[in-house]
Design an enzyme around this catalytic site. Structure first.
Site, PDB file in Angstrom:
ATOM      1  N   GLU A  94       0.850  -1.191   0.000  1.00 52.06           N
ATOM      2  CA  GLU A  94       0.000   0.000   0.000  1.00 52.06           C
ATOM      3  C   GLU A  94       0.884   1.239   0.000  1.00 52.06           C
ATOM      4  O   GLU A  94       1.702   1.434   0.902  1.00 52.06           O
ATOM      5  CB  GLU A  94      -0.952   0.055   1.194  1.00 52.06           C
ATOM      6  CG  GLU A  94      -1.849   1.293   1.095  1.00 52.06           C
ATOM      7  CD  GLU A  94      -2.885   1.426   2.204  1.00 52.06           C
ATOM      8  OE1 GLU A  94      -3.780   2.280   2.038  1.00 52.06           O
ATOM      9  OE2 GLU A  94      -2.797   0.717   3.214  1.00 52.06           O
ATOM     10  N   ASP A 169      -2.936  12.428  -2.456  1.00 49.38           N
ATOM     11  CA  ASP A 169      -3.160  13.873  -2.436  1.00 49.38           C
ATOM     12  C   ASP A 169      -3.589  14.343  -3.823  1.00 49.38           C
ATOM     13  O   ASP A 169      -2.897  14.090  -4.811  1.00 49.38           O
ATOM     14  CB  ASP A 169      -1.858  14.576  -2.029  1.00 49.38           C
ATOM     15  CG  ASP A 169      -2.081  16.030  -1.638  1.00 49.38           C
ATOM     16  OD1 ASP A 169      -2.859  16.723  -2.331  1.00 49.38           O
ATOM     17  OD2 ASP A 169      -1.480  16.471  -0.637  1.00 49.38           O
ATOM     18  N   LYS A 173      -4.691  22.560  -7.368  1.00 47.09           N
ATOM     19  CA  LYS A 173      -4.305  23.670  -8.241  1.00 47.09           C
ATOM     20  C   LYS A 173      -3.608  23.145  -9.492  1.00 47.09           C
ATOM     21  O   LYS A 173      -2.771  22.257  -9.424  1.00 47.09           O
ATOM     22  CB  LYS A 173      -3.391  24.634  -7.490  1.00 47.09           C
ATOM     23  CG  LYS A 173      -4.075  25.334  -6.323  1.00 47.09           C
ATOM     24  CD  LYS A 173      -3.123  26.289  -5.627  1.00 47.09           C
ATOM     25  CE  LYS A 173      -3.832  26.991  -4.458  1.00 47.09           C
ATOM     26  NZ  LYS A 173      -2.926  27.922  -3.737  1.00 47.09           N
ATOM     27  N   ASP A 205     -11.504  10.434  -4.169  1.00 43.02           N
ATOM     28  CA  ASP A 205     -12.814  11.069  -3.994  1.00 43.02           C
ATOM     29  C   ASP A 205     -12.909  12.364  -4.785  1.00 43.02           C
ATOM     30  O   ASP A 205     -13.790  13.187  -4.516  1.00 43.02           O
ATOM     31  CB  ASP A 205     -13.100  11.334  -2.504  1.00 43.02           C
ATOM     32  CG  ASP A 205     -11.998  12.121  -1.822  1.00 43.02           C
ATOM     33  OD1 ASP A 205     -10.822  11.951  -2.196  1.00 43.02           O
ATOM     34  OD2 ASP A 205     -12.297  12.913  -0.909  1.00 43.02           O
ATOM     35  N   THR A 271     -12.417   3.666   6.014  1.00 40.33           N
ATOM     36  CA  THR A 271     -11.537   4.433   6.896  1.00 40.33           C
ATOM     37  C   THR A 271     -12.190   5.748   7.297  1.00 40.33           C
ATOM     38  O   THR A 271     -13.174   6.186   6.697  1.00 40.33           O
ATOM     39  CB  THR A 271     -10.209   4.735   6.205  1.00 40.33           C
ATOM     40  OG1 THR A 271     -10.446   5.602   5.080  1.00 40.33           O
ATOM     41  CG2 THR A 271      -9.534   3.453   5.730  1.00 40.33           C
ATOM     42  N   SER A 272     -11.619   6.385   8.307  1.00 41.10           N
ATOM     43  CA  SER A 272     -12.131   7.684   8.739  1.00 41.10           C
ATOM     44  C   SER A 272     -12.028   8.703   7.615  1.00 41.10           C
ATOM     45  O   SER A 272     -12.907   9.558   7.456  1.00 41.10           O
ATOM     46  CB  SER A 272     -11.368   8.175   9.971  1.00 41.10           C
ATOM     47  OG  SER A 272      -9.975   8.256   9.709  1.00 41.10           O
ATOM     48  N   PHE A 273     -10.986   8.600   6.801  1.00 44.59           N
ATOM     49  CA  PHE A 273     -10.829   9.544   5.694  1.00 44.59           C
ATOM     50  C   PHE A 273     -11.919   9.355   4.646  1.00 44.59           C
ATOM     51  O   PHE A 273     -12.528  10.319   4.189  1.00 44.59           O
ATOM     52  CB  PHE A 273      -9.449   9.358   5.049  1.00 44.59           C
ATOM     53  CG  PHE A 273      -9.194  10.321   3.925  1.00 44.59           C
ATOM     54  CD1 PHE A 273      -8.728  11.593   4.178  1.00 44.59           C
ATOM     55  CD2 PHE A 273      -9.445   9.951   2.617  1.00 44.59           C
ATOM     56  CE1 PHE A 273      -8.516  12.483   3.148  1.00 44.59           C
ATOM     57  CE2 PHE A 273      -9.238  10.832   1.582  1.00 44.59           C
ATOM     58  CZ  PHE A 273      -8.762  12.105   1.847  1.00 44.59           C
ATOM     59  N   GLU A 274     -12.167   8.106   4.252  1.00 36.14           N
ATOM     60  CA  GLU A 274     -13.207   7.856   3.255  1.00 36.14           C
ATOM     61  C   GLU A 274     -14.577   8.254   3.785  1.00 36.14           C
ATOM     62  O   GLU A 274     -15.408   8.793   3.049  1.00 36.14           O
ATOM     63  CB  GLU A 274     -13.202   6.384   2.842  1.00 36.14           C
ATOM     64  CG  GLU A 274     -14.187   6.061   1.741  1.00 36.14           C
ATOM     65  CD  GLU A 274     -14.072   4.637   1.223  1.00 36.14           C
ATOM     66  OE1 GLU A 274     -14.916   4.247   0.394  1.00 36.14           O
ATOM     67  OE2 GLU A 274     -13.141   3.922   1.655  1.00 36.14           O
TER      68      GLU A 274
END
Length: 292
Positions: A94, A169, A173, A205, A271-274
């Site tokens: 990963e 990430d 921009k 996302d 996950t918390s991010f998703e």
């Protein structure tokens, strides 16, 4: 997951990596700055993360010799998975493992596979070690290293069964798009380490990055989309983004006739991010490609 917001002390202290090359005419060394896909964050550990690092790093952190930067890998170093894990098993790597939620869950669910978590941020690695200790896992190793160097020299060619890149990430921009991880040169490196028939799984996302990922891999002669033409038209998440004006975009009647989006990868825990992406109203784009 290099955009994981829970990693503390986020502050950009440089987004370029110093490279040294020899001048073709004079032979003298020249230095230039190459864009990297991450920003520098704090490396301070406290509390349980520090404790996990102190207790578990000797066993689970791959101690790589450095080249120049503190996340570099000396080009002579080669990772020996069989020696590290004490067995021969399918290897999953990963890239950008963040706080280790996805990789630790996958390792717990798949004891017959070995996992290597690649992350540049020390607090994320320490959190991963904490999860390893809590779950009593033995089939994970973590490494603090720049992903392109891991893929170009540290991992032997054809030694990896799956590569995961979840929520890298997005570098929104336009002038920063060159720093996005998934591009043609990175695809070449992933192709190098994957076994024939191996799988590259991706998720993001952000629709414009998803389109870039699809373009890069569809144009590569070394990968084939496992879901070519699927989830197109009205079923496409990209069509929804356009029509519903998601991601702060102006609504437009633009249909994604191409598709190629994979169903959500069942092996990736939420996950918390998703979850935060869902709460913000963003859709998740999954892609899966096979190494030809």
């Amino acid at each position: 997951m290099t955009t994981e917001p829970a990693l503390p002390d986020a502050a950009e202290t440089g987004s370029e990596d110093i490279k040294t090359v020899a001048d073709a005419d004079t032979g003298e060394e020249q230095h230039f700055r190459a864009p990297v896909s991450f920003v520098r964050r704090g490396s301070r550990l406290q509390g349980r993360r520090q404790q996990a690092w102190d207790e578990l790093s000797d066993r689970f952190v791959v101690d790589v010799p450095r080249d120049e930067a503190d996340t570099s890998v000396h080009p002579d170093y080669v990772f020996d998975a069989a020696a590290e894990f004490g067995r021969t098993a399918p290897l999953v790597v990963e890239i950008g493992s963040g706080l280790g939620e996805a990789v630790a869950h996958a390792a717990e669910q798949n004891p017959d596979k070995d996992f290597l978590a690649v992350e540049v941020y020390l607090p994320g690695l320490a959190q991963t070690l904490q999860r390893i200790g809590q779950k009593g896992l033995t089939n994970i190793r973590v490494v603090q290293a720049n992903a392109p160097e891991v893929l170009s020299s540290m991992l032997p060619a054809g030694s990896v069964d799956e590569v995961w890149v979840f929520f890298p990430d997005p570098w929104h921009k336009t002038r920063h798009h060159k720093r996005r991880l998934v591009k043609e040169s990175f695809a070449e490196l992933v192709a190098r380490v994957l076994v024939p028939g191996g799988t590259w799984r991706l998720a993001t996302d952000w629709s414009d990055y998803a389109v870039q990922m699809r373009e890069v891999l569809d144009e590569s002669a070394q990968f084939r989309n496992l879901h070519d033409g699927e989830r197109a038209g009205e079923e496409s998440p990209l069509t929804r983004v356009h029509r519903e004006g998601l991601e702060n975009k102006a609504p437009e009647d633009d249909v994604d006739a191409r598709g190629g989006w994979a169903p959500r990868f069942e092996g990736r825990t939420l996950t918390s991010f998703e979850n935060k992406a869902h709460e913000a109203g963003r859709l998740i784009f999954d892609l899966a490609y096979r190494r030809i």
